[in-house]
Motif scaffolding. Structure first.
Motif, short mmCIF file in Angstrom:
data_model
loop_
_atom_site.label_atom_id
_atom_site.label_comp_id
_atom_site.label_asym_id
_atom_site.label_seq_id
_atom_site.Cartn_x
_atom_site.Cartn_y
_atom_site.Cartn_z
N THR A 1 -2.09 -19.58 -3.74
CA THR A 1 -2.30 -18.76 -2.53
C THR A 1 -0.99 -18.56 -1.78
OG1 THR A 1 -4.49 -19.76 -2.43
CG2 THR A 1 -3.77 -18.57 -0.49
N TYR B 1 -5.04 -10.97 -1.38
CA TYR B 1 -6.06 -11.83 -2.01
C TYR B 1 -7.03 -10.98 -2.82
CZ TYR B 1 -4.53 -15.10 1.68
OH TYR B 1 -3.81 -15.89 2.52
N GLU B 2 -7.38 -9.83 -2.27
CA GLU B 2 -8.34 -8.97 -2.97
C GLU B 2 -7.80 -8.54 -4.32
OE1 GLU B 2 -10.86 -6.76 0.58
OE2 GLU B 2 -8.92 -5.94 0.07
N ASP C 1 -6.76 -7.69 9.81
CA ASP C 1 -7.05 -7.60 8.37
C ASP C 1 -7.39 -8.97 7.83
OD1 ASP C 1 -6.29 -4.79 7.34
OD2 ASP C 1 -4.72 -5.31 8.76
N MET D 1 0.73 -15.57 -3.03
CA MET D 1 0.11 -14.32 -2.56
C MET D 1 0.59 -14.02 -1.14
SD MET D 1 -3.81 -14.92 -3.70
CE MET D 1 -4.19 -15.97 -5.07
N LEU E 1 -5.80 -18.27 -10.97
CA LEU E 1 -5.82 -18.75 -9.59
C LEU E 1 -5.80 -20.27 -9.51
CD1 LEU E 1 -8.49 -16.25 -8.26
CD2 LEU E 1 -6.01 -16.00 -8.25
N ALA F 1 -13.03 -8.30 0.35
CA ALA F 1 -13.92 -8.60 -0.77
C ALA F 1 -13.08 -9.16 -1.89
CB ALA F 1 -14.64 -7.34 -1.22
N THR F 2 -13.32 -10.42 -2.24
CA THR F 2 -12.57 -11.04 -3.33
C THR F 2 -13.45 -11.09 -4.57
OG1 THR F 2 -13.26 -13.21 -2.56
CG2 THR F 2 -11.10 -12.42 -1.84
N GLY F 3 -12.79 -11.19 -5.71
CA GLY F 3 -13.52 -11.20 -6.97
C GLY F 3 -14.04 -9.81 -7.27
N ARG F 4 -14.78 -9.69 -8.37
CA ARG F 4 -15.33 -8.37 -8.68
C ARG F 4 -16.65 -8.51 -9.40
NH1 ARG F 4 -12.16 -6.21 -14.07
NH2 ARG F 4 -11.29 -8.20 -14.61
N THR G 1 -7.62 -11.61 -6.82
CA THR G 1 -8.89 -12.12 -7.34
C THR G 1 -9.62 -11.08 -8.18
OG1 THR G 1 -9.99 -11.47 -5.29
CG2 THR G 1 -9.25 -13.75 -5.46
N PHE G 2 -9.21 -9.81 -8.07
CA PHE G 2 -9.91 -8.76 -8.81
C PHE G 2 -9.54 -8.80 -10.29
CE2 PHE G 2 -10.55 -4.52 -10.49
CZ PHE G 2 -11.77 -4.16 -9.95
N TYR G 3 -8.26 -9.01 -10.57
CA TYR G 3 -7.78 -8.92 -11.95
C TYR G 3 -7.81 -10.28 -12.63
CZ TYR G 3 -6.38 -4.28 -10.60
OH TYR G 3 -6.40 -3.00 -10.17
N SER G 4 -8.39 -10.30 -13.84
CA SER G 4 -8.58 -11.59 -14.49
C SER G 4 -7.29 -12.15 -15.10
CB SER G 4 -9.65 -11.46 -15.58
OG SER G 4 -9.26 -10.47 -16.50
N PRO H 1 -1.24 -6.75 4.57
CA PRO H 1 -2.04 -7.86 5.11
C PRO H 1 -2.41 -8.84 4.00
CG PRO H 1 -2.87 -5.76 5.90
CD PRO H 1 -1.84 -5.45 4.85
N ARG H 2 -2.43 -10.11 4.34
CA ARG H 2 -2.70 -11.12 3.32
C ARG H 2 -4.02 -10.90 2.60
NH1 ARG H 2 -0.82 -16.81 5.89
NH2 ARG H 2 1.34 -16.25 6.23
N MET H 3 -5.02 -10.50 3.40
CA MET H 3 -6.34 -10.34 2.79
C MET H 3 -6.31 -9.33 1.67
SD MET H 3 -9.28 -11.66 3.10
CE MET H 3 -10.11 -11.37 1.56
N ARG H 4 -5.51 -8.25 1.85
CA ARG H 4 -5.44 -7.22 0.81
C ARG H 4 -4.81 -7.81 -0.46
NH1 ARG H 4 -7.69 -4.97 4.79
NH2 ARG H 4 -9.38 -6.10 3.79
N THR I 1 -10.71 -20.48 -7.54
CA THR I 1 -9.43 -20.75 -6.89
C THR I 1 -9.18 -22.25 -6.84
OG1 THR I 1 -9.82 -18.82 -5.55
CG2 THR I 1 -8.10 -20.31 -4.80
N TYR J 1 -11.34 -15.52 2.16
CA TYR J 1 -10.65 -16.18 1.04
C TYR J 1 -10.14 -17.55 1.43
CZ TYR J 1 -8.02 -16.80 -3.28
OH TYR J 1 -7.53 -17.28 -4.46
#
Lengths: 203, 686
Positions: free
Chosen positions: A59, A77-78, B163, A62, A88, B167-170, A81-84, A72-75, A6, B179
């Motif tokens: 960010t 971010y998840e 919330d 997001m 970021l 879990a960030t990244g994979r 960051t999961f998808y390449s 929720p913001r955290m969701r 990030t 984060y």
């Protein structure tokens, strides 16, 4: 494997908002999903934001989209960051992604990588000093019939060899867009040495 | 019902249970990391693999619902091999730093590696390392140790209602964290320390101070709020090292608030460890005999009507009954335990209790909050409300301050006129009428004000009008903020027929009609108004009360005496001594007993048992500990005028509400990092 870091806070914009044109697009995207399932629009909206913001997703964007969808913001971010394919951190104007998975590797992607390194003067996950190119190694792009494959911007360049790679980089640098698709001139994934079946006129 | 065969034993269990729960019932031990009774099922650690007949592969028992005719093996060779394999994978990236890890000795991973793992590892590559996260002043992170069970994420999302963890990244790059660097804004955040099966999340204040096996464990009761959470106090020598929750399904389940858990360092700081007497304007350390003599000289020739006593928020019932008896012997009727001025009357017990019970919240189907912010006043009551709300079909109305309570509320207004409106079939009354088991919660913010009695009466009228009271349901609830309050009301620690309440006492001091004030741990008063009086302060911390006192008598804090507390539900609970009080400090009832002798009004009890007999004689409810009282409904209250003033929660800073928390360094850090008024970020502050 792509490891995205990030962008540090000093590179992050303090705020983000869709342009008025993108706001219309965002509305249309959200409308695709049934009531109560608006959160599903998060991925296309991230893509929209990334396109608006020089190819990377800050960010702030997001947060903006999370608020827009009531997630929720955290969701958010998840997901990001999961998808390449979400970047970021700032990237060059052209994101050069060379596939090095087995089929491409067997068809010579190592030479393509070497040519790319030489032509750009950078290694994987680096950006040229002029901000033109970012170079990345990626896993299978799903176009193995035309291996090796290089993915730049929204286009696939197929049947790439070292020479073709050098030419593509030179063209992009000169400001012209090289023709996407097979660099050996075949039509989509038809046999490279001409048709082998269905040759009879009568058919 | 389904019948299963587990390790050769037939067992019949309810449908909807998981194989893991069935195994537990059958007495077969199944190791697990990610599974937790009170959280949603994740099924990602794979430690609970068991063998199921006709299944080609072992199954994750925590995520597999039971079915009729299942044949399960939990101790076959293939299960053993599967567990060893999972354990080997988990240990690939887990550092072998147990000797310097705070979780050492009470670590699930350590224990299960011993019980179910192999003694060899085939992994020779580099281990990964993860940057530690900053989660604020309470939770310390060593994220390299994380095994990604996601318990903390699920707790924050589901139970705490914030919330903020994810879990960030994979893949190998997956990291648990926030984060964006930020402190967790929950009053329950400390519970993720207990939930973490490894040493990734540990207690910051407790870090590197003790090992679990050196601690002396005492099962006792918390007094930071009126919930009466069941806690375990771990002490080493005289020092309280930490506080952990104890399971009590009816009160705190297995959670405790951050104040309960982390305020214990306040017990070592700012303590009163010897008697003091004010001489020439300064408090001077003296002997017990001299302190008593000073008091005796001042009181002996004084008319009882010129003496008053006020009991504070953390006082045990034994001390209050002793003080009440002493005041009675001295001829004073000016006694009060409602130092906040709450307009509660002890005549009808149901009028000041949380009658539904905390667990009863789960049975209710509509809720009206009146002048309360349960998130601060009783975080565990708030967690129960959220738990009920998550089930669905639950309308919550709120009259009072608009706050983020971690669930949705209908904000119906700010003050008494909105309550009147509901009573006159206004907004929300339909929801209450339709409900089978409606409940209301009146907070001290609605009662500790001049028109409090009228508001309590309105609440009673509302409860009677909309069917809150039936044969098997009582939806009328008062939420207290002080652990001592219900005990004081039960004992009748309120003014006698000609007595003055707290405001009357303060006014009496100013007018000169009251000359001596006995403060029993009462710190939340305007001490300036007591300047003219001769103030005796008995308590455990050098807080506001002691600073303005003429004689200071050092008492014992809640972890240092066997005391009886009554929680907001009216449940009588016994606290035990976890450590001795410092210096010359003594148990509070014993101090009063000794003083009474000096005042020539010797109280008729010499042992704790005798004091407790006296408690039962004063109020029979003290004879039935640990029981939720079921009380007859009687009419109470008196209608009156109300003002338009909005309800305001009595708590301005969640982390600093009593003498112990104000003395605690950790709580002061929390107060600083969560903002001056303690209001945690709402999520819009970036």
């Amino acid at each position: 494997m792509i490891v995205q870091k990030t962008a540090p806070p000093d590179q992050q914009p303090s705020a983000f908002a869709f342009s008025s044109e993108n706001q219309e697009k965002a509305k249309a995207i959200i409308a695709r999903y049934p009531d109560g399932r608006q959160a599903s629009a998060i991925m296309p909206l991230f893509d929209l934001a990334q396109r608006q913001h020089d190819g990377w997703l800050p960010t702030a964007a997001m947060d903006y989209i999370a608020n827009m969808l009531g997630v929720p913001r955290m969701r958010a971010y998840e997901v990001a960051t999961f998808y390449s394919m979400y970047n970021l951190a700032p990237i060059g104007k052209y994101l050069v992604r060379v596939c090095t998975t087995t089929p491409c590797e067997l068809r010579g992607s190592n030479e393509v990588v070497a040519a790319c390194r030489e032509a750009l003067g950078i290694d994987f996950n680096q950006t040229t000093s002029d901000g033109m190119f970012t170079f990345r190694e990626v896993e299978c792009l799903g176009a193995c019939v035309n291996a090796p494959v290089v993915w730049i911007g929204d286009d696939y360049y197929e049947d790439v060899d070292a020479d073709a790679m050098r030419k593509i980089v030179a063209d992009l640098r000169a400001g012209t867009t090289p023709l996407p698709g097979s660099q050996k001139g075949r039509q989509t994934s038809a046999p490279i040495n001409g048709l082998t079946t269905l040759k009879e006129q009568s058919v | 019902m389904s019948t299963l065969n587990i390790d050769g034993n037939e067992i019949t269990v309810e449908d909807g249970l998981t194989v893991l729960q069935a195994c537990e019932i059958a007495g077969a031990e199944v190791p697990r990391f990610c599974y937790h009774d009170r959280l949603s099922i994740a099924g990602n650690c794979r430690m609970c693999l068991v063998e199921m007949e006709k299944s080609p592969k072992p199954i994750a028992s925590c995520a597999m619902p039971v079915a009729n005719g299942m044949v399960i093996y939990t101790n076959s060779a293939s299960v053993k091999k599967a567990r060893e394999g999972v354990m080997e994978f988990l240990l690939i990236n887990h550092p072998l730093d147990c000797p310097i890890c705070d979780q050492g000795g009470e670590c699930d991973l350590q224990d299960q590696a011993m019980a179910f793992g192999r003694d060899r590892n085939r992994y020779i590559e580099n281990k990964r390392a993860v940057k530690d996260k900053d989660l604020g002043p309470l939770v310390k992170t060593i994220m390299t140790r994380c095994i990604h069970c996601t318990r903390c994420i699920r707790f924050a999302t589901e139970v705490a209602g914030v919330d903020e963890l994810g879990a960030t990244g994979r893949g190998e790059e997956m990291e648990v964290g926030t984060y964006v660097e930020r402190a967790l804004t929950s009053e329950l955040s400390g519970n993720i320390i207990d939930l973490c099966p490894v040493g990734a999340l540990t207690s910051k204040p407790y870090s590197f101070t003790a090992r679990s096996w050196e601690l002396r464990k005492t099962q006792t009761i918390d007094v930071m709020d009126a919930v009466g959470s069941n806690i375990r106090v771990d002490a080493r020598g005289r020092e309280i090292m930490r506080v952990l929750p104890r399971l009590n399904e009816e009160i705190n389940e297995e959670w405790i608030s951050d104040k309960t858990r982390f305020a214990c360092d306040g017990l070592q700081r700012g303590r009163l460890d010897r008697p003091y007497v004010r001489k020439d304007g300064k408090l001077v350390a003296v002997s017990w005999a001299e302190a008593f003599e000073t008091i005796a000289n001042r009181i002996r020739s004084l008319d009882g009507a010129r003496i008053a006593a006020i009991a504070g928020d953390l006082v045990d019932a034994e001390a209050m009954v002793a003080l009440k008896d002493l005041m009675g012997a001295l001829g004073s009727q000016h006694i009060d335990c409602r130092q906040d001025g709450a307009k509660l009357d002890p005549k009808v017990r149901a009028s000041y209790l949380f009658n539904s019970g905390i667990a009863g919240i789960e049975d209710s189907d509509a809720l009206l909050l009146i002048g309360t912010n349960p998130r601060w006043e009783a975080p565990l009551v708030n967690a129960r409300i959220r738990k009920r709300w998550l089930v669905g079909n639950y309308l919550i109305g709120l009259v009072g301050e608009r706050r983020d309570l971690t669930y949705q509320t209908d904000h119906l207004g700010a003050g008494p006129e909105s309550l009147r409106d509901i009573l006159n079939d206004g907004a929300f009354s339909d929801a209450l009428k339709k409900a089978q088991r409606p409940m209301l919660i009146v907070g001290q913010g609605a009662l500790a004000r001049p028109d409090g009695a009228a508001i309590l009466d309105m609440a009673r009228e509302l409860a009677e009008k909309y069917g809150f009271i039936t044969d098997d349901w009582n939806g009328f609830n008062v939420l207290h903020t002080a652990a001592a309050r219900v005990g004081g009301l039960d004992l009748g620690f309120v003014p006698g027929p000609n007595g003055q309440d707290v405001n009357g006492i303060l006014a009496g001091v100013e007018s000169g009609s009251i000359e001596v004030v006995y403060l029993m741990g009462a710190d939340e008063l305007d001490m300036k108004r007591l300047q003219k009086a001769f103030v005796i302060y008995q308590g455990h911390h050098g807080d506001a009360g002691a600073a303005g006192a003429d004689v200071v008598l050092p008492g014992a804090a809640y972890t240092e005496k066997a005391g009886t507390y009554v929680n907001t539900e009216g449940r009588v609970q016994r606290a035990l001594r976890a450590a001795f009080p410092p210096g010359e400090a003594r148990e509070d009832w014993a101090i009063i007993r000794a003083l009474s002798e000096r005042l020539r009004h010797q109280l008729p009890y010499d042992t704790l048992e005798q004091v407790r007999e006296r408690l039962v004689a004063v109020a029979a409810s003290f004879g039935e500990p640990d029981v939720l009282p079921v009380l007859p409904w009687k009419t109470f209250g008196m209608a009156g005028e109300t003002t338009a003033q909005p309800f305001v929660t009595p708590i301005t800073d969640f982390y600093l509400t009593n003498a112990v928390s104000r003395a605690s360094e950790t709580m002061n850090q929390c107060s600083a990092s969560y903002g001056a008024n303690g209001q945690p970020g709402t999520g819009t502050d970036g």
